[in-house]
Motif scaffolding. Sequence first.
Motif, PDB file in Angstrom:
ATOM      1  N   THR A  34       0.952  -1.105  -0.058  1.00  0.00           N
ATOM      2  CA  THR A  34      -0.092   0.023  -0.124  1.00  0.00           C
ATOM      3  C   THR A  34       0.887   1.127   0.124  1.00  0.00           C
ATOM      4  N   ALA A  35       0.548   1.985  -0.872  1.00  0.00           N
ATOM      5  CA  ALA A  35       1.407   3.362  -1.110  1.00  0.00           C
ATOM      6  C   ALA A  35       1.020   4.497  -0.065  1.00  0.00           C
ATOM      7  N   SER A  36       1.807   5.373   0.103  1.00  0.00           N
ATOM      8  CA  SER A  36       1.344   6.741   0.954  1.00  0.00           C
ATOM      9  C   SER A  36       0.469   7.244  -0.056  1.00  0.00           C
ATOM     10  N   PRO A  37      -0.629   7.976   0.616  1.00  0.00           N
ATOM     11  CA  PRO A  37      -1.499   8.826  -0.145  1.00  0.00           C
ATOM     12  C   PRO A  37      -1.063   9.849  -1.170  1.00  0.00           C
ATOM     13  N   PHE A  38      -1.485  10.004  -2.103  1.00  0.00           N
ATOM     14  CA  PHE A  38      -0.993  10.781  -3.504  1.00  0.00           C
ATOM     15  C   PHE A  38      -1.926  12.001  -2.972  1.00  0.00           C
ATOM     16  N   MET A  93      -1.160  -2.755  -4.136  1.00  0.00           N
ATOM     17  CA  MET A  93      -0.951  -3.467  -5.369  1.00  0.00           C
ATOM     18  C   MET A  93      -0.622  -4.864  -4.673  1.00  0.00           C
ATOM     19  N   LEU A  94      -1.063  -5.822  -5.667  1.00  0.00           N
ATOM     20  CA  LEU A  94      -0.868  -7.259  -5.174  1.00  0.00           C
ATOM     21  C   LEU A  94      -0.331  -7.833  -6.507  1.00  0.00           C
ATOM     22  N   TYR A  95       0.939  -8.453  -6.336  1.00  0.00           N
ATOM     23  CA  TYR A  95       1.707  -9.081  -7.594  1.00  0.00           C
ATOM     24  C   TYR A  95       1.538 -10.446  -7.485  1.00  0.00           C
ATOM     25  N   GLY A  96       1.272 -11.089  -8.740  1.00  0.00           N
ATOM     26  CA  GLY A  96       0.972 -12.352  -8.918  1.00  0.00           C
ATOM     27  C   GLY A  96       2.365 -13.298  -8.872  1.00  0.00           C
ATOM     28  N   ARG A  97       2.574 -14.510  -8.929  1.00  0.00           N
ATOM     29  CA  ARG A  97       3.459 -15.256  -9.079  1.00  0.00           C
ATOM     30  C   ARG A  97       4.040 -15.449 -10.376  1.00  0.00           C
ATOM     31  N   THR A  98       3.491 -15.054 -11.238  1.00  0.00           N
ATOM     32  CA  THR A  98       4.183 -14.975 -12.710  1.00  0.00           C
ATOM     33  C   THR A  98       3.933 -13.846 -13.519  1.00  0.00           C
TER      34      THR A  98
END
Length: 387
Positions: free
Chosen positions: A50-54, A62-67
């Motif tokens: 989770t990013a700091s607020p813009f 963000m959620l990154y997958g395995r591939t």
Amino acid sequence: MQTDDIIKEITPEIIALRHKLHSIPEIAGKEFKTCAEIRKFLSGVPHLETASPFLETDTVSMLYGRTPGKNVTLRADIDALELAEQSGAEYSSEHPGFAHSCGHDAHMAMLCGAAKVLSRLQDKLSGSVRFVFQPGEENVSMAKDLIAAGAINTPAPDYVAALHIVPKYPVGTLVIRKGTVSAASAHFIVKFNGLGGHGSRPDLARNPITALASAIVELQGAVQNRITPFESGVISVATVSGGTLPNIISEEASFSGTIRALTDDTAEKLIESLRDICQCVAKLHRVEVDVNISGRYPATVNDDNAVDMAAQVIENANIPLEWEPNSAMSSEDFAYFLHRAPGVYLRIGTGVDAPDLHNPRLDAPDEMLANGIKFLVNFALAGTVKE
């Protein structure tokens, strides 16, 4: 565990989250409690970054997958309306004069649910999914500012999607259409400045109220005279202000309203018409005029291929689907996301007899949440696959 089983397992938690969010409505750019609740929930979801607020009150995770694969960006709006709630729900607004009468509490809850489910399915996920909780959809169009601040830059989205509640359709039914979904729009404030005086000697004054009245009458013909019969547009005057006493000719008068059209070009024509008419009327009545245009929203236009993918996802997930026959003249700043990537803006039914949007009695039904989560999850899984 299968997707449906995970959704069933987490639904009570998502319902409780919606109720909490419903009870703390906050207006555009002031959604501090709302933002805190979202971040609190997401902090308990594994694998999210989770990013700091813009823009102070946004949340982008963000959620990154395995591939390797593509990016799907999912968006929920988080602001509420200045409206006194009359739903009678046990979890009604704790903030007098503010209410989630457009269903944004449900949008947030469904996106939080999707994040939790996709986190559990990370091994099946390619590419990445971005979860955007956007402030200020109502009236101020903060999607434009959030995107300009870089919230969806890295990685750039390959697809974007958002859900919005809609009445008059069965609970949990997804409603979709190709092409233009919602209209382009703009707010306007027109101010006439004249010369005040005594009501007995209008010849010694320059009355801005008569100019205002003339302009409003002339605007009623602008649509039919300025755009073709094959275009759709409307100019609506919503407020009028001017004068204080019946025997005093005021120095100034103003009116405000909205312009809506199904294409950005038609909206520009109507804005130009508004300016032309007001300037001509001002000259005729010997007054000054200022036309202020704000709150611009482009038309919300779905990508045909993204709609086809979404419809296939809905069919595969056994979610009820209806095709929306007409574009809406309401507006939606998700249009700015659709300017950045192909995508789809869908609606999800709240019931055939449900209150309309912006009605103080509106309370989105909990029964619709599971189908909304299921769509978001499956659209993300389908859209992130690398071809």
